[in-house]
Design a protein around this motif. Structure first.
Motif, PDB file in Angstrom:
ATOM      1  N   SER A 196       0.926  -1.287   0.065  1.00 32.08           N
ATOM      2  CA  SER A 196      -0.184  -0.099   0.064  1.00 32.08           C
ATOM      3  C   SER A 196       0.873   1.078  -0.129  1.00 32.08           C
ATOM      4  O   SER A 196       0.614   2.187  -0.604  1.00 32.08           O
ATOM      5  CB  SER A 196      -0.862  -0.136   1.112  1.00 32.08           C
ATOM      6  OG  SER A 196      -0.171   0.154   2.510  1.00 32.08           O
ATOM      7  N   GLU A 197       1.996   1.258   0.748  1.00 31.03           N
ATOM      8  CA  GLU A 197       2.843   2.247   0.640  1.00 31.03           C
ATOM      9  C   GLU A 197       3.378   2.564  -0.585  1.00 31.03           C
ATOM     10  O   GLU A 197       3.782   3.756  -1.299  1.00 31.03           O
ATOM     11  CB  GLU A 197       4.138   2.171   1.790  1.00 31.03           C
ATOM     12  CG  GLU A 197       3.286   2.218   3.279  1.00 31.03           C
ATOM     13  CD  GLU A 197       2.720   3.689   3.540  1.00 31.03           C
ATOM     14  OE1 GLU A 197       3.537   4.700   3.599  1.00 31.03           O
ATOM     15  OE2 GLU A 197       1.655   3.837   3.467  1.00 31.03           O
ATOM     16  N   CYS A 198       3.832   1.452  -1.337  1.00 28.71           N
ATOM     17  CA  CYS A 198       4.340   1.483  -2.587  1.00 28.71           C
ATOM     18  C   CYS A 198       3.416   2.163  -3.596  1.00 28.71           C
ATOM     19  O   CYS A 198       3.565   3.020  -4.339  1.00 28.71           O
ATOM     20  CB  CYS A 198       4.986   0.239  -3.205  1.00 28.71           C
ATOM     21  SG  CYS A 198       6.358  -0.402  -2.358  1.00 28.71           S
ATOM     22  N   ASP A 199       2.174   1.856  -3.478  1.00 31.58           N
ATOM     23  CA  ASP A 199       1.122   2.234  -4.411  1.00 31.58           C
ATOM     24  C   ASP A 199       0.867   3.601  -4.214  1.00 31.58           C
ATOM     25  O   ASP A 199       0.705   4.444  -5.284  1.00 31.58           O
ATOM     26  CB  ASP A 199      -0.172   1.442  -4.084  1.00 31.58           C
ATOM     27  CG  ASP A 199      -0.338   0.072  -4.651  1.00 31.58           C
ATOM     28  OD1 ASP A 199       0.591  -0.273  -5.586  1.00 31.58           O
ATOM     29  OD2 ASP A 199      -0.721  -0.788  -4.380  1.00 31.58           O
ATOM     30  N   LYS A 226       7.597  -3.869  -5.111  1.00 32.95           N
ATOM     31  CA  LYS A 226       6.575  -4.673  -5.068  1.00 32.95           C
ATOM     32  C   LYS A 226       6.809  -5.860  -5.682  1.00 32.95           C
ATOM     33  O   LYS A 226       6.359  -7.165  -5.109  1.00 32.95           O
ATOM     34  CB  LYS A 226       5.121  -4.081  -5.707  1.00 32.95           C
ATOM     35  CG  LYS A 226       4.724  -2.784  -5.242  1.00 32.95           C
ATOM     36  CD  LYS A 226       3.621  -2.349  -5.942  1.00 32.95           C
ATOM     37  CE  LYS A 226       2.301  -3.537  -5.912  1.00 32.95           C
ATOM     38  NZ  LYS A 226       1.042  -2.818  -6.628  1.00 32.95           N
ATOM     39  N   SER A 227       7.554  -6.022  -6.704  1.00 38.02           N
ATOM     40  CA  SER A 227       7.779  -7.232  -7.485  1.00 38.02           C
ATOM     41  C   SER A 227       8.641  -8.106  -6.726  1.00 38.02           C
ATOM     42  O   SER A 227       8.260  -9.367  -6.231  1.00 38.02           O
ATOM     43  CB  SER A 227       8.602  -6.905  -8.776  1.00 38.02           C
ATOM     44  OG  SER A 227       9.209  -8.185  -9.256  1.00 38.02           O
ATOM     45  N   ARG A 228       9.674  -7.260  -5.835  1.00 40.53           N
ATOM     46  CA  ARG A 228      10.481  -8.387  -4.864  1.00 40.53           C
ATOM     47  C   ARG A 228       9.861  -8.924  -3.680  1.00 40.53           C
ATOM     48  O   ARG A 228       9.915 -10.131  -3.246  1.00 40.53           O
ATOM     49  CB  ARG A 228      11.808  -7.497  -4.620  1.00 40.53           C
ATOM     50  CG  ARG A 228      12.815  -8.266  -3.931  1.00 40.53           C
ATOM     51  CD  ARG A 228      13.921  -7.478  -3.188  1.00 40.53           C
ATOM     52  NE  ARG A 228      14.833  -7.055  -4.180  1.00 40.53           N
ATOM     53  CZ  ARG A 228      15.717  -6.191  -3.868  1.00 40.53           C
ATOM     54  NH1 ARG A 228      16.047  -5.652  -2.677  1.00 40.53           N
ATOM     55  NH2 ARG A 228      16.678  -5.830  -5.076  1.00 40.53           N
ATOM     56  N   VAL A 229       8.854  -8.045  -3.151  1.00 38.63           N
ATOM     57  CA  VAL A 229       8.289  -8.184  -2.116  1.00 38.63           C
ATOM     58  C   VAL A 229       7.332  -9.446  -2.335  1.00 38.63           C
ATOM     59  O   VAL A 229       7.036 -10.361  -1.423  1.00 38.63           O
ATOM     60  CB  VAL A 229       7.397  -7.238  -1.174  1.00 38.63           C
ATOM     61  CG1 VAL A 229       6.443  -7.562  -0.168  1.00 38.63           C
ATOM     62  CG2 VAL A 229       8.547  -6.093  -0.693  1.00 38.63           C
ATOM     63  N   GLN A 265       0.794 -15.539  -9.034  1.00 40.98           N
ATOM     64  CA  GLN A 265       0.568 -14.743 -10.066  1.00 40.98           C
ATOM     65  C   GLN A 265       0.515 -13.223  -9.772  1.00 40.98           C
ATOM     66  O   GLN A 265       0.693 -12.588 -10.555  1.00 40.98           O
ATOM     67  CB  GLN A 265      -1.012 -15.081 -10.193  1.00 40.98           C
ATOM     68  CG  GLN A 265      -1.610 -14.351 -11.613  1.00 40.98           C
ATOM     69  CD  GLN A 265      -0.890 -14.709 -13.104  1.00 40.98           C
ATOM     70  OE1 GLN A 265      -0.758 -15.859 -13.367  1.00 40.98           O
ATOM     71  NE2 GLN A 265      -0.328 -13.767 -13.625  1.00 40.98           N
ATOM     72  N   LEU A 266       0.271 -13.158  -8.453  1.00 44.62           N
ATOM     73  CA  LEU A 266       0.302 -11.682  -8.227  1.00 44.62           C
ATOM     74  C   LEU A 266       1.834 -11.068  -8.274  1.00 44.62           C
ATOM     75  O   LEU A 266       2.250  -9.795  -8.635  1.00 44.62           O
ATOM     76  CB  LEU A 266      -0.017 -11.495  -6.761  1.00 44.62           C
ATOM     77  CG  LEU A 266      -1.420 -11.494  -6.364  1.00 44.62           C
ATOM     78  CD1 LEU A 266      -1.732 -11.654  -5.007  1.00 44.62           C
ATOM     79  CD2 LEU A 266      -2.227 -10.531  -6.987  1.00 44.62           C
ATOM     80  N   ALA A 267       2.740 -11.969  -8.077  1.00 43.20           N
ATOM     81  CA  ALA A 267       4.159 -11.547  -8.067  1.00 43.20           C
ATOM     82  C   ALA A 267       4.492 -11.374  -9.777  1.00 43.20           C
ATOM     83  O   ALA A 267       5.344 -10.469 -10.119  1.00 43.20           O
ATOM     84  CB  ALA A 267       4.872 -12.753  -7.531  1.00 43.20           C
ATOM     85  N   ALA A 268       4.063 -12.375 -10.377  1.00 45.75           N
ATOM     86  CA  ALA A 268       4.024 -12.236 -11.992  1.00 45.75           C
ATOM     87  C   ALA A 268       3.405 -10.923 -12.440  1.00 45.75           C
ATOM     88  O   ALA A 268       4.095 -10.254 -13.198  1.00 45.75           O
ATOM     89  CB  ALA A 268       3.627 -13.419 -12.851  1.00 45.75           C
ATOM     90  N   ASP A 269       2.272 -10.435 -11.899  1.00 42.65           N
ATOM     91  CA  ASP A 269       1.796  -9.443 -12.612  1.00 42.65           C
ATOM     92  C   ASP A 269       2.653  -8.221 -12.355  1.00 42.65           C
ATOM     93  O   ASP A 269       2.449  -7.128 -12.841  1.00 42.65           O
ATOM     94  CB  ASP A 269       0.374  -9.320 -12.022  1.00 42.65           C
ATOM     95  CG  ASP A 269      -0.697 -10.277 -12.582  1.00 42.65           C
ATOM     96  OD1 ASP A 269      -0.440 -10.921 -13.412  1.00 42.65           O
ATOM     97  OD2 ASP A 269      -1.808 -10.522 -12.023  1.00 42.65           O
ATOM     98  N   ALA A 270       3.107  -8.229 -10.927  1.00 41.06           N
ATOM     99  CA  ALA A 270       3.842  -6.944 -10.498  1.00 41.06           C
ATOM    100  C   ALA A 270       5.036  -6.705 -11.186  1.00 41.06           C
ATOM    101  O   ALA A 270       5.319  -5.722 -11.770  1.00 41.06           O
ATOM    102  CB  ALA A 270       4.435  -7.201  -9.065  1.00 41.06           C
ATOM    103  N   ALA A 454      13.321  -9.257 -14.684  1.00 39.63           N
ATOM    104  CA  ALA A 454      13.199 -10.173 -15.676  1.00 39.63           C
ATOM    105  C   ALA A 454      13.060 -11.650 -15.069  1.00 39.63           C
ATOM    106  O   ALA A 454      12.208 -12.419 -15.429  1.00 39.63           O
ATOM    107  CB  ALA A 454      14.218 -10.054 -16.891  1.00 39.63           C
ATOM    108  N   LEU A 455      13.922 -11.672 -14.118  1.00 40.52           N
ATOM    109  CA  LEU A 455      14.188 -13.035 -13.482  1.00 40.52           C
ATOM    110  C   LEU A 455      12.740 -13.508 -12.633  1.00 40.52           C
ATOM    111  O   LEU A 455      12.483 -14.356 -12.370  1.00 40.52           O
ATOM    112  CB  LEU A 455      15.285 -13.045 -12.758  1.00 40.52           C
ATOM    113  CG  LEU A 455      16.726 -13.337 -13.355  1.00 40.52           C
ATOM    114  CD1 LEU A 455      18.061 -13.095 -12.635  1.00 40.52           C
ATOM    115  CD2 LEU A 455      16.792 -14.818 -14.115  1.00 40.52           C
ATOM    116  N   ASN A 456      12.513 -12.169 -11.833  1.00 40.27           N
ATOM    117  CA  ASN A 456      11.264 -12.312 -10.977  1.00 40.27           C
ATOM    118  C   ASN A 456      10.081 -12.783 -11.669  1.00 40.27           C
ATOM    119  O   ASN A 456       9.256 -13.684 -11.339  1.00 40.27           O
ATOM    120  CB  ASN A 456      11.114 -10.963 -10.257  1.00 40.27           C
ATOM    121  CG  ASN A 456      12.012 -10.782  -9.168  1.00 40.27           C
ATOM    122  OD1 ASN A 456      13.011 -11.460  -8.893  1.00 40.27           O
ATOM    123  ND2 ASN A 456      11.934  -9.556  -8.604  1.00 40.27           N
TER     124      ASN A 456
END
Length: 583
Positions: A196-199, A226-229, A265-270, A454-456
C-alpha cells in the motif's frame, strides 16, 4: 522494543561509509551538520531536504560488500555468509562467520537489520509529521512525502526479508522516555502495508529521475519493490506457516499460515507492470569491444547511468569495489574470496554445464570457452588484466598459482598469500581503475536492476502457469546479453526443469550482489547448499599445469537459520516480541 534514539542521532550524521570520502553524490552532496534541533531542521527548506536525503544513506546496507566489518578492517557482505565466498580473517567472530559456521544465535547475531531499519522508519515518521510546516511548495511536499513513504516501505521490506513479520509502528514517533511495548504484526499485514505504501508513493512519483535528482525513489522503484516483496511472499519459506508450521503463536507471523497459488500470479503481475513501462531494459554493448561477447554485463556496473538500474545506492567518484575485492598487487584489501563451486556453476559458452559430456569442457583448460560472465565475475589464475604504465595494449596475466617452473617473482596475489581460495571477486569492478594507482569510477551500486525483474517475472510466471513462451523469452534475454551462443534454452521443458534453470540463472546473473543468501532461504534449499565442504583451487606449473582443488571450509546450516533471530537485547526490552522459531 524500538531502539531508543535521541533526535539528534538522526540528523545528518552521514552514517554510511560510502559518503565519508565522496565528492559528488548528486542529491546527497549537501553540507553535513549536527548542530540543528527539530525546530531549525523543519523550518528551513534546505535542512528539511537534507533530513530526507539522510534517510537514503543506508538504503544499501543489507547487501553492502562491507556490511560485516571487524576491528582490524576486514570486511565482507552476505556473499561470505552463504555458499558464494570465503570471508576474510577466518579466525574472526564476525557476522559472516557466524552464518558460515552455523553458530549464529540471538545473543551474537548482528543487530544492524533491526536497528538501521527502525532508525530510518522513525526518521520517515518525523519527516511526515513535519511536512505541513516545511517551507516547500505543494508539489515538492507531495513529491518528498511520496519519497519518504517509499523509503519507509523499503526498510520494512528489509526487515521482512530478515525476520518475517515485524512490528508495524505506523506514524508513531517514540521518544527516549517512552516505555515501548510492541508486538510483531502478521506476515500478511506487513506485506499488505509495504504494498500500500508503494502504491501511494508510486501514484505521485515520476517513472524515472534524471540529472541531479537521479537516484531518488521513483515509480519504477515502487513497482520494483512490489515485485520483490511479492516474489518473497509467494516463496515456500513464507507459506504454510513456514518454519512455524503447527505453532499457532508464530505461524501467521513468520509466514502466511496457508498457501495460495495465486500469490505467484500476483508476483508475476507486479513484474509485468514494471516491464510494461518500457522505461528500463537490459544494458547491452556489442560495439565498444567488438567480438567480446557479453561485454555489456561488465560495463553496466561501471556506469553511473544506464538503462538497467531502477534503484541505486548513490556514491561519489570512488574505488569502493576495487579497494575491497581486487588483488593485493593492485591495492585490494582482500574482501571475500569466491569458492571453486561458484566457478564450476558457470556453464560453457554454449550454455551446457561443464559436467555435460557434450559441453566441450576441458579440465586441462578449465577457463576456455566458458560463459563470459565467469570472466566478468571472478578473477582466476591466468586472468588477463589491463597493464598500466607499460604497453596497455598487452594485458598481463595474473598468476595465482602455488609454484612455477621456471620460477617467477613470488606474488602477494597467490593462493594462501593473498587469497585463501585461489580466486578473487571481479564482479562490478572497473577494469580501468587500480586502487593504489590509476583513476576513479563514477559507479553507483545497484539495489534493483532490470535483470532482477526479468528473473522475478520468469520465476513467478513459471510457478503460476508453467514454462510459457514468456518465461522462455525472459530467461533467454538474460542469456543472450550474457554472451551465451546459442542462448536459447531446450524446448519442451516442464515446470520443474525450468525452475532449476531459473534458480541457476539467478545464481550466476546476480552473483555477489546480495541475492544468493536470501534466495536459497526463500526456496528452502539452504539445508543442501549451505551444509557443504567448500573448495578453492591451486594451480601448479612445471612440468605441465596441474589444477588441484582443496578444502577451504565446511559450512554448517541449521533449520533455524532460514530466518534471522531477533537480537536478544530487543526481546529483553519487550517480552511481547516473540522470537523466531528454533532459536
Amino acid at each position: 522494543m524500538m531502539k531508543k534514539l535521541a533526535f539528534v542521532a538522526l540528523l545528518f550524521t552521514g552514517s554510511s561509509a560510502f559518503f565519508s570520502a565522496c565528492k559528488k553524490t548528486g542529491f546527497l552532496d549537501q553540507t553535513v551538520t549536527t548542530s540543528l534541533d527539530e525546530t531549525s531542521t523543519f523550518s528551513d527548506s534546505s535542512n528539511a531536504m537534507q533530513f530526507l536525503n539522510n534517510i537514503y544513506v543506508n538504503i544499501g546496507f543489507a547487501t553492502d560488500p562491507r556490511r560485516f566489518t571487524d576491528l582490524i578492517s576486514f570486511a565482507a557482505g552476505l556473499e561470505a555468509a552463504c555458499d558464494e565466498a570465503e570471508g576474510p580473517n577466518a579466525a574472526s567472530t564476525n557476522g559472516f562467520i557466524e552464518f558460515a559456521t552455523g553458530s549464529v544465535n540471538p545473543t551474537i547475531v548482528p543487530s544492524d537489520a533491526w536497528s538501521i531499519c527502525y532508525t530510518n522508519i522513525r526518521a520517515v515518521n518525523q519527516f511526515l509529521k513535519h511536512i505541513p510546516v516545511i517551507p516547500f511548495n505543494s508539489a515538492l511536499k507531495a513529491q518528498t512525502s511520496a519519497e519518504a513513504r517509499f523509503l519507509r516501505a523499503w526498510y520494512y521490506a528489509m526487515l521482512l526479508q530478515h525476520y518475517g513479520g515485524v512490528p508495524l509502528i505506523g506514524d508513531t514517533i517514540y521518544a527516549t522516555a517512552d516505555n515501548i511495548i510492541v508486538k510483531r504484526n502478521s506476515y500478511r499485514a506487513c506485506v499488505n502495508y509495504i504494498l500500500s505504501e508503494c502504491d501511494a508513493a508510486g501514484a505521485v512519483l515520476p517513472v524515472t529521475w534524471t540529472g541531479a535528482q537521479y537516484g531518488r525513489a521513483s515509480r519504477g522503484a515502487c513497482l520494483a519493490l512490489k515485485s520483490r516483496v511479492l516474489l518473497f511472499a509467494a516463496s515456500p519459506l513464507f507459506n504454510n506457516g513456514g518454519l512455524a508450521a503447527g505453532n499457532p503463536a508464530l505461524d501467521s507471523i513468520v509466514a502466511y499460515p496457508d498457501s495460495d497459488p495465486n500469490r505467484w500470479q500476483l508476483a508475476a503481475d507486479a513484474a509485468r507492470t514494471l516491464i510494461a513501462l518500457n522505461a528500463y531494459q537490459l544494458f547491452v554493448d556489442s560495439t565498444s569491444l567488438p567480438g567480446q561477447l557479453g561485454y555489456g554485463f561488465q560495463e553496466l556496473f561501471t556506469k553511473r547511468y544506464n538503462t538497467e538500474y531502477i534503484l541505486n545506492h548513490m556514491m561519489g567518484d570512488n574505488k569502493y569495489i576495487e579497494s575491497l575485492w581486487d588483488v593485493p598487487s593492485r591495492g585490494g584489501s582482500g574482501g571475500s574470496f569466491p569458492y571453486q563451486e561458484m566457478v564450476d556453476a558457470f556453464p560453457m559458452s554454449n550454455g551446457l554445464d561443464i559436467t555435460d559430456p557434450s559441453s566441450g569442457y576441458d579440465p586441462n583448460n578449465p577457463y576456455q570457452n566458458r560463459d563470459p560472465r565467469l570472466g566478468y565475475t571472478i578473477i582466476h589464475d591466468s586472468t588477463l588484466r589491463v597493464n598500466f604504465g607499460t604497453n596497455q595494449a598487452a594485458p598481463v596475466k595474473l598468476y595465482i598459482n602455488t609454484s612455477v617452473t621456471p620460477p617467477v617473482a613470488s606474488s602477494g596475489d597467490a593462493v594462501y598469500k593473498g587469497t585463501p581460495t585461489g580466486l578473487y571477486i571481479f564482479k562490478m569492478m572497473d577494469p580501468n581503475v587500480i586502487n593504489n594507482s590509476v583513476g576513479n569510477t563514477t559507479r553507483v551500486l545497484p539495489l534493483i536492476r532490470y535483470a532482477e525483474i526479468a528473473l522475478n517475472f520468469a520465476e513467478a510466471t513459471n510457478e503460476a502457469s508453467g514454462p510459457t513462451s514468456e518465461v522462455y523469452q525472459a530467461i533467454e534475454s538474460i542469456r543472450q546479453r550474457a554472451g551465451l551462443r546459442p542462448y536459447q534454452l531446450p524446448t519442451g521443458m516442464d515446470q520443474a526443469q525450468m525452475r532449476t534453470v531459473i534458480q541457476k540463472e539467478r545464481r550466476l546473473e546476480l552473483a555477489y550482489e546480495g541475492f544468493r543468501f536470501f534466495d536459497v532461504r526463500r526456496w528452502m534449499i539452504a539445508e543442501q547448499t549451505d551444509n557443504l565442504e567448500m573448495h578453492g583451487m591451486e594451480v601448479d606449473r612445471g612440468p605441465g599445469i596441474v589444477y588441484k582443488p582443496f578444502n577451504v571450509r565446511k559450512h554448517n546450516f541449521t533449520k533455524a537459520m532460514y530466518l534471522w533471530p531477533l537480537p536478544l537485547s530487543e526481546i529483553a526490552k519487550s517480552p511481547a516480541l516473540l522470537q523466531n522459531p528454533l532459536y
